[in-house]
Scaffold this motif. Structure first.
Motif, short mmCIF file in Angstrom:
data_model
loop_
_atom_site.label_atom_id
_atom_site.label_comp_id
_atom_site.label_asym_id
_atom_site.label_seq_id
_atom_site.Cartn_x
_atom_site.Cartn_y
_atom_site.Cartn_z
N GLY A 190 -8.79 6.86 -8.92
CA GLY A 190 -7.85 5.91 -8.33
C GLY A 190 -8.44 5.22 -7.11
N THR A 191 -9.15 6.00 -6.27
CA THR A 191 -9.80 5.42 -5.10
C THR A 191 -10.83 4.38 -5.53
N SER A 237 -11.21 2.84 -8.47
CA SER A 237 -10.65 1.72 -9.22
C SER A 237 -9.89 0.78 -8.29
N GLY A 238 -9.21 1.35 -7.28
CA GLY A 238 -8.52 0.51 -6.28
C GLY A 238 -9.51 -0.35 -5.52
N LYS A 251 -10.84 -3.18 -7.71
CA LYS A 251 -9.88 -4.27 -7.90
C LYS A 251 -9.53 -4.97 -6.60
N GLU A 253 -7.69 -3.64 -4.29
CA GLU A 253 -6.39 -3.18 -3.80
C GLU A 253 -6.56 -2.23 -2.62
N ILE A 254 -7.72 -1.58 -2.56
CA ILE A 254 -8.05 -0.72 -1.43
C ILE A 254 -9.30 -1.34 -0.78
N TYR A 302 -8.69 3.72 -16.68
CA TYR A 302 -9.00 2.87 -15.52
C TYR A 302 -9.65 1.54 -15.88
N SER A 338 2.12 -0.90 -13.91
CA SER A 338 2.55 -0.38 -12.61
C SER A 338 4.04 -0.61 -12.36
#
Lengths: 151, 195
Positions: free
Chosen positions: A43-44, A46-47, A50, A52-53, B130, B138
């Protein structure tokens, strides 16, 4: 009625503690924990891929190193007899895993291979994270397509 | 049967409906094959889905404002009409039906509904890889986006069945009833019986 409910509640207590000692329940729980840790670190990355992070080289490298370390764990050993979706309630592991253990092992080796060196590969900028997520994601998909229940 | 009058050739399917049909054919087949056999990164599959979504929106609008043969009110019929049509269905003669016949209408609605459901489940799917997460995943719960992957797989099987049925019926009309239904969908012109 009350008596029945009380009796049922009391009867459930030893069952619940029994479940914790049950190797199948332990294995399924451990697997879910493994995937959860994988998911947090994916998640880190992939964020960041993208946007998003915000990209942070140290955080990206740490997440990637975690994934690399996780894939060094002998995950297939947690897929013990009786822990398929056909036998265990909360398992999403298709019985095919036990019919084709070699292929399942190959899929996991594919994830290991994809994860090798990622802690270095994500350094140097956000643009380096996307290809790593893609490579790891392909390994996720390759196994989910064949061995994971879809519901 | 549609009346007992003489047969004549009419312009049945309008150009937009024909374009819709063949574009849908192409993008459903492309999307289905990419989904089953395509690359692991399913960008092209996603784009096929978006095009199909757009085509379905067009068809829905066209079903209300298009020329009569394209309208839902023109071809969606009750059980009586369907049973009536089916009684003459196995006669070895062309139907000369002016549009979707009452039984074929069910197939049209089934295909449109299943494709709409397929697009929806795809948009909210999260296969936990992913790289192929639906753009609207979402907005739904994690249980739903995970289940959506299963619905999307089921949908693919339903689409295969409906498409094979569609092709089988066209072959049935072509070789048993000696009626070519493909040509009218290309040229727009079809031999129909006048009421």
């Amino acid at each position: 009625m009350r008596l029945i409910l009380t009796a049922a509640a009391l009867a459930a207590v030893p069952l619940a503690s029994l479940a914790q000692d049950d190797p199948v329940a332990q294995a399924v729980e451990a697997r879910h924990g493994f995937y959860q840790m994988l998911a947090i670190n994916m998640g880190t990355l992939s964020g960041m891929a993208k946007g998003e992070i915000a990209y942070d080289e140290a955080a990206a490298s740490r997440a990637a190193a975690n994934i690399e370390a996780l894939t060094q764990y002998d995950l297939p050993s947690l897929f013990i007899e009786g822990s398929s979706s056909a036998d265990a309630d909360d398992s999403a592991a298709k019985p095919d895993i036990w019919n084709n253990p070699d292929e399942f092992g190959t899929k996991f080796a594919g994830l290991q291979a994809a994860a090798t060196g990622v802690s270095g590969a994500v350094k140097g900028g956000a643009e380096n994270v996307g290809p790593v997520v893609g490579k790891l994601g392909e390994a996720c998909k390759a196994c989910h397509d064949v061995f994971r229940e879809k519901s | 049967m549609a009346g007992r009058g003489p047969v004549r050739e009419v312009r049945l399917w309008d150009p937009l409906l024909r374009a819709f049909h063949w574009l849908l054919t192409f993008f459903v087949i492309a999307g289905w094959c990419l989904g089953q056999f395509g690359p692991a990164r399913m960008t092209l599959h996603f784009w096929c889905g978006y095009v199909v979504a757009g085509l379905l929106v067009f068809r829905l609008i066209w079903g209300f404002v298009g020329p009569p043969p394209a309208r839902f009110s023109h071809f969606i019929r009750g059980p009586g009409a369907i049973a009536g049509y089916m009684r003459g269905m196995f006669l070895r003669q062309p139907s000369h039906w002016p549009g979707h016949n009452p039984l074929g209408a069910l197939s049209v609605i089934a295909m449109l509904a299943v494709l709409a459901a397929q697009v929806t489940s795809g948009l909210i799917s999260d296969p936990d890889d992913y790289i192929n997460v639906g753009p609207l995943a979402s907005y739904v719960s994690s249980a739903t986006r995970s289940k959506a992957v299963g619905w999307h797989n089921l949908g693919a099987s339903l689409i295969l069945v409906l498409v094979l049925l569609h092709v089988a019926m066209i072959l049935f009309y072509r070789f048993w009833k000696r009626e070519d239904l493909v040509r009218p969908m290309i040229t727009g012109r079809k031999q129909v019986r006048e009421d």
